[in-house]
Design a protein around this motif. Structure first.
Motif, short mmCIF file in Angstrom:
data_model
loop_
_atom_site.label_atom_id
_atom_site.label_comp_id
_atom_site.label_asym_id
_atom_site.label_seq_id
_atom_site.Cartn_x
_atom_site.Cartn_y
_atom_site.Cartn_z
N THR A 1 85.86 -12.55 59.95
CA THR A 1 85.34 -12.99 61.34
C THR A 1 86.64 -13.87 61.85
O THR A 1 87.02 -14.56 61.00
CB THR A 1 84.03 -13.74 61.02
N LEU A 2 86.91 -13.64 62.93
CA LEU A 2 87.89 -14.33 63.74
C LEU A 2 87.53 -15.89 64.02
O LEU A 2 88.45 -16.54 63.67
CB LEU A 2 88.42 -13.83 64.89
N VAL A 3 86.38 -16.02 64.46
CA VAL A 3 86.05 -17.43 65.04
C VAL A 3 84.63 -17.38 64.90
O VAL A 3 83.76 -16.34 65.00
CB VAL A 3 86.39 -17.54 66.42
N VAL A 4 84.21 -18.73 64.63
CA VAL A 4 82.47 -19.27 64.59
C VAL A 4 82.52 -20.46 65.33
O VAL A 4 83.23 -21.48 65.27
CB VAL A 4 82.32 -19.40 63.04
N LEU A 5 81.32 -20.51 66.07
CA LEU A 5 80.86 -21.53 66.65
C LEU A 5 79.59 -22.15 66.24
O LEU A 5 78.58 -21.30 66.11
CB LEU A 5 80.79 -21.49 68.17
N ILE A 6 79.60 -23.22 65.44
CA ILE A 6 78.40 -23.81 64.76
C ILE A 6 77.78 -24.89 65.61
O ILE A 6 78.54 -25.82 65.91
CB ILE A 6 78.90 -24.41 63.32
N LEU A 7 76.72 -24.97 65.76
CA LEU A 7 75.87 -25.74 66.61
C LEU A 7 75.00 -26.75 65.82
O LEU A 7 74.92 -26.51 64.59
CB LEU A 7 75.01 -25.12 67.57
N LEU A 8 74.79 -27.91 66.21
CA LEU A 8 74.20 -29.06 65.51
C LEU A 8 72.76 -28.70 65.43
O LEU A 8 72.13 -28.37 66.29
CB LEU A 8 74.47 -30.31 66.12
N HIS A 9 72.33 -28.89 64.17
CA HIS A 9 70.93 -28.72 63.74
C HIS A 9 70.50 -29.69 62.80
O HIS A 9 71.31 -30.08 62.16
CB HIS A 9 70.73 -27.28 63.22
N SER A 10 69.29 -30.13 63.09
CA SER A 10 68.69 -31.29 61.96
C SER A 10 68.85 -31.06 60.46
O SER A 10 68.91 -31.98 60.00
CB SER A 10 67.28 -31.82 62.51
N GLU A 11 68.71 -29.55 60.31
CA GLU A 11 68.79 -29.40 58.86
C GLU A 11 69.78 -29.70 58.05
O GLU A 11 69.96 -29.88 56.79
CB GLU A 11 68.03 -28.04 58.55
N TYR A 12 71.12 -29.78 58.85
CA TYR A 12 72.57 -29.84 58.16
C TYR A 12 73.18 -30.92 58.96
O TYR A 12 74.24 -30.72 58.96
CB TYR A 12 73.10 -28.48 57.92
N GLU A 13 72.46 -31.74 59.69
CA GLU A 13 73.35 -32.61 60.20
C GLU A 13 74.24 -33.61 59.70
O GLU A 13 75.30 -33.73 60.08
CB GLU A 13 72.37 -33.57 60.93
N GLU A 14 73.83 -33.90 58.30
CA GLU A 14 74.77 -34.77 57.59
C GLU A 14 76.26 -34.05 57.17
O GLU A 14 77.23 -34.48 57.46
CB GLU A 14 74.19 -35.17 56.10
N SER A 15 75.93 -32.78 56.77
CA SER A 15 77.18 -32.00 56.41
C SER A 15 77.90 -31.86 57.77
O SER A 15 79.12 -31.79 57.82
CB SER A 15 76.69 -30.61 55.90
N TYR A 16 77.36 -31.46 58.81
CA TYR A 16 77.94 -31.13 60.23
C TYR A 16 78.73 -32.63 60.56
O TYR A 16 79.95 -32.24 60.78
CB TYR A 16 76.92 -30.95 61.04
N ASN A 17 78.29 -33.66 60.45
CA ASN A 17 79.21 -34.65 60.63
C ASN A 17 80.09 -34.92 59.96
O ASN A 17 81.24 -35.58 60.35
CB ASN A 17 78.01 -36.02 60.62
N LYS A 18 80.26 -34.66 58.58
CA LYS A 18 81.45 -34.84 57.44
C LYS A 18 82.36 -33.93 58.19
O LYS A 18 83.49 -34.27 58.09
CB LYS A 18 80.69 -34.43 56.16
N VAL A 19 82.20 -32.67 58.31
CA VAL A 19 82.96 -31.89 58.87
C VAL A 19 83.74 -32.35 60.20
O VAL A 19 84.95 -32.07 60.44
CB VAL A 19 82.58 -30.45 59.16
N VAL A 20 82.83 -32.93 61.12
CA VAL A 20 83.67 -33.53 62.39
C VAL A 20 84.40 -34.50 62.09
O VAL A 20 85.56 -34.69 62.77
CB VAL A 20 82.52 -33.73 63.17
N GLU A 21 84.09 -35.59 61.31
CA GLU A 21 84.92 -36.57 60.75
C GLU A 21 86.42 -35.85 60.24
O GLU A 21 87.41 -36.41 60.31
CB GLU A 21 84.37 -37.37 59.72
N ASP A 22 86.12 -35.02 59.37
CA ASP A 22 87.45 -34.46 58.84
C ASP A 22 88.21 -33.58 59.77
O ASP A 22 89.57 -33.71 59.61
CB ASP A 22 86.97 -33.40 57.71
N ILE A 23 87.76 -33.15 60.67
CA ILE A 23 88.47 -32.43 61.63
C ILE A 23 89.22 -33.54 62.90
O ILE A 23 90.32 -33.29 62.88
CB ILE A 23 87.58 -31.46 62.30
#
Length: 179
Positions: free
Chosen positions: A148-170
């Protein structure tokens, strides 16, 4: 019908291949994939990325991204809005319509003209984005055999902690490149 299991003697020509393969599995080495090609390491995959693939995810960040993709991919229900959009056309449409999330690009896209405009659009819209070395890695994280060339991941309450860690790393990697 079922397969018939037979015993092979150690003198047969393919016995050495089987024992070599068994020993590599026991030593926690990855066996060859379905096409007979060996899996490349993260460092080897970096040789195949495009010149515009900046900021590139570190090995640790890439692992977190793939874990996030797996979690987002599990939340597919027809009643709700999807948590992840896959593919160039879908991601372009969702960004244009104002969806907010993390954009993950494959670094080994050829020709690069396919996605070269999207990082600018992400910066304009204020979306965090990052590159990972291979499109097949993104596909594998989703459980697909293709890439897959590109993926857009939206925020969801089930994986919010993991999402926020990735945003910090970015944000950390983007600051290192002056983006």
């Amino acid at each position: 019908m079922g397969k018939i299991k037979t015993e092979h003697s150690l003198d047969s020509p393919d016995a050495k291949d089987r024992t070599d393969q068994d020993s590599s599995i026991k030593n926690n080495e990855k066996p060859e994939d379905m096409n007979g090609e060996e899996e490349l390491t993260y460092e080897q995959k970096l040789f195949f990325v495009n010149a515009i693939a900046q900021p590139m995810a570190s090995k640790k960040t890439a692992g977190r991204i793939f874990k996030l993709i797996r979690k987002a991919n599990q939340h597919k229900t027809p009643q709700q809005k999807p948590c992840m959009y896959i593919g160039l056309k879908n991601v372009q449409t969702r960004i244009r319509k104002g969806d907010r999330g993390i954009v993950i690009f494959a670094g080994d896209v050829s020709p690069v003209d396919l996605i070269c405009h999207l990082p600018g659009v992400c910066e304009e819209k204020g979306l965090p984005y990052i590159y990972v070395p291979g499109r097949r890695d993104i596909g594998a994280a989703m459980g697909k055999s293709g890439g897959t060339l590109v993926v857009l991941i939206l925020l969801h309450s089930e994986y919010e902690e993991s999402y926020n860690k990735v945003v910090e790393d970015i944000k950390k990697s983007s600051n290192a490149f002056g983006i």
